[in-house]
Design a protein around this motif. Structure first.
Motif, mmCIF file in Angstrom:
data_model
loop_
_atom_site.group_PDB
_atom_site.id
_atom_site.type_symbol
_atom_site.label_atom_id
_atom_site.label_comp_id
_atom_site.label_asym_id
_atom_site.label_seq_id
_atom_site.Cartn_x
_atom_site.Cartn_y
_atom_site.Cartn_z
ATOM 1 N N MET A 29 0.568 -1.348 -0.625
ATOM 2 C CA MET A 29 0.148 0.143 0.062
ATOM 3 C C MET A 29 0.871 1.465 0.065
ATOM 4 N N GLN A 30 2.247 1.301 0.284
ATOM 5 C CA GLN A 30 3.313 2.125 -0.143
ATOM 6 C C GLN A 30 3.550 3.012 -1.344
ATOM 7 N N VAL A 31 2.822 1.549 -2.119
ATOM 8 C CA VAL A 31 2.833 2.312 -3.552
ATOM 9 C C VAL A 31 2.581 3.726 -4.346
ATOM 10 N N PRO A 32 2.611 4.445 -4.975
ATOM 11 C CA PRO A 32 2.402 5.685 -5.291
ATOM 12 C C PRO A 32 0.956 4.540 -6.045
ATOM 13 N N ARG A 33 -0.634 5.351 -6.035
ATOM 14 C CA ARG A 33 -1.403 4.669 -7.152
ATOM 15 C C ARG A 33 -1.494 6.107 -8.232
ATOM 16 N N LEU A 34 -1.850 5.383 -9.059
ATOM 17 C CA LEU A 34 -2.346 6.369 -10.469
ATOM 18 C C LEU A 34 -3.971 6.961 -10.082
ATOM 19 N N GLU A 35 -3.696 8.479 -10.214
ATOM 20 C CA GLU A 35 -4.975 9.092 -9.852
ATOM 21 C C GLU A 35 -5.794 9.128 -10.715
ATOM 22 N N LYS A 36 -4.897 10.498 -11.416
ATOM 23 C CA LYS A 36 -5.475 10.703 -13.144
ATOM 24 C C LYS A 36 -4.309 10.997 -14.621
ATOM 25 N N ILE A 37 -4.427 10.654 -15.188
ATOM 26 C CA ILE A 37 -3.324 11.232 -15.949
ATOM 27 C C ILE A 37 -4.117 12.502 -17.683
ATOM 28 N N VAL A 38 -3.145 13.335 -17.511
ATOM 29 C CA VAL A 38 -3.880 14.108 -18.250
ATOM 30 C C VAL A 38 -2.563 14.946 -19.606
ATOM 31 N N ILE A 39 -3.215 14.900 -20.596
ATOM 32 C CA ILE A 39 -2.872 14.914 -21.751
ATOM 33 C C ILE A 39 -2.477 16.298 -22.166
ATOM 34 N N ASN A 40 -1.779 17.001 -22.447
ATOM 35 C CA ASN A 40 -2.049 18.202 -22.761
ATOM 36 C C ASN A 40 -0.985 18.488 -24.253
ATOM 37 N N MET A 41 -1.882 19.341 -25.023
ATOM 38 C CA MET A 41 -0.667 19.431 -26.697
ATOM 39 C C MET A 41 -0.868 21.424 -27.070
ATOM 40 N N GLY A 42 -0.761 21.952 -26.837
ATOM 41 C CA GLY A 42 -0.186 22.657 -27.597
ATOM 42 C C GLY A 42 -0.578 23.000 -28.865
ATOM 43 N N VAL A 43 -1.127 23.827 -30.214
ATOM 44 C CA VAL A 43 -0.919 23.829 -31.258
ATOM 45 C C VAL A 43 -1.136 25.269 -31.789
ATOM 46 N N GLY A 44 0.485 25.932 -31.627
ATOM 47 C CA GLY A 44 -0.308 27.478 -32.062
ATOM 48 C C GLY A 44 -0.347 28.143 -33.581
ATOM 49 N N GLU A 45 0.317 27.180 -34.447
ATOM 50 C CA GLU A 45 0.039 27.606 -36.039
ATOM 51 C C GLU A 45 -1.137 26.939 -36.305
ATOM 52 N N GLU A 54 -6.940 18.967 -36.766
ATOM 53 C CA GLU A 54 -7.958 18.074 -37.243
ATOM 54 C C GLU A 54 -7.148 17.322 -36.788
ATOM 55 N N GLY A 55 -6.025 16.926 -37.748
ATOM 56 C CA GLY A 55 -4.451 16.310 -37.160
ATOM 57 C C GLY A 55 -3.598 16.210 -36.220
ATOM 58 N N ALA A 56 -4.273 17.059 -35.158
ATOM 59 C CA ALA A 56 -3.996 17.193 -34.003
ATOM 60 C C ALA A 56 -4.612 16.150 -32.661
ATOM 61 N N VAL A 57 -6.193 16.267 -32.856
ATOM 62 C CA VAL A 57 -7.078 15.202 -32.646
ATOM 63 C C VAL A 57 -6.744 13.828 -33.024
ATOM 64 N N ALA A 58 -6.646 13.673 -34.570
ATOM 65 C CA ALA A 58 -6.897 12.884 -34.531
ATOM 66 C C ALA A 58 -5.277 11.916 -33.551
ATOM 67 N N ASP A 59 -4.092 12.721 -33.263
ATOM 68 C CA ASP A 59 -2.742 11.989 -33.394
ATOM 69 C C ASP A 59 -3.328 12.178 -31.347
ATOM 70 N N LEU A 60 -3.729 13.071 -30.771
ATOM 71 C CA LEU A 60 -3.970 12.145 -29.353
ATOM 72 C C LEU A 60 -5.418 11.698 -29.370
ATOM 73 N N THR A 61 -6.251 11.523 -30.352
ATOM 74 C CA THR A 61 -7.429 10.005 -30.524
ATOM 75 C C THR A 61 -6.362 8.682 -30.055
ATOM 76 N N ALA A 62 -5.304 8.395 -31.421
ATOM 77 C CA ALA A 62 -4.389 7.752 -31.477
ATOM 78 C C ALA A 62 -3.891 6.929 -29.531
ATOM 79 N N ILE A 63 -3.588 8.342 -29.469
ATOM 80 C CA ILE A 63 -1.991 8.024 -28.598
ATOM 81 C C ILE A 63 -3.118 7.622 -27.076
ATOM 82 N N SER A 64 -4.746 8.291 -26.429
ATOM 83 C CA SER A 64 -5.294 8.128 -25.807
ATOM 84 C C SER A 64 -6.570 7.360 -25.926
#
Length: 91
Positions: A29-45, A54-64
């Motif tokens: 029970m001393q081992v850390p637990r996963l509570e929440k995973i957050v993926i953030n992506m900045g697409v300035g251009e 749309e390409g960034a959305v497709a990439d994040l959909t495939a990853i997560s």
């Protein structure tokens, strides 16, 4: 099996055991637990080209395995008074 279930199964079977050995925990029970995973992506251009969003959305959909929520900036950072003060002080 869903993506989340596979990640949790991998964490429980592989990662948790290696953490127990690496840090010499006495209780599992001393081992850390996963509570929440957050993926953030900045697409300035993407403000000029919607296809890049749309390409960034497709990439994040495939990853997560989930469709991301697209949010746009409410205010440009360059328009803020702090940025103007910082640039004028540097110049």
């Amino acid at each position: 099996m869903t993506m989340g279930a596979r990640l949790r199964e991998h964490y429980e079977s592989v990662v948790k055991k290696s953490l127990l050995e690496q840090f010499a925990y006495k209780n599992p029970m001393q081992v850390p637990r996963l509570e929440k995973i957050v993926i953030n992506m900045g697409v300035g251009e993407a403000s000029q080209d919607a296809k890049k969003i749309e390409g960034a959305v497709a990439d994040l959909t495939a990853i997560s395995g989930q469709k991301p929520v697209v949010t746009k900036a409410k205010k440009s950072i360059a328009a803020s008074s702090c940025a103007r003060i910082r640039w004028s002080a540097a110049g």
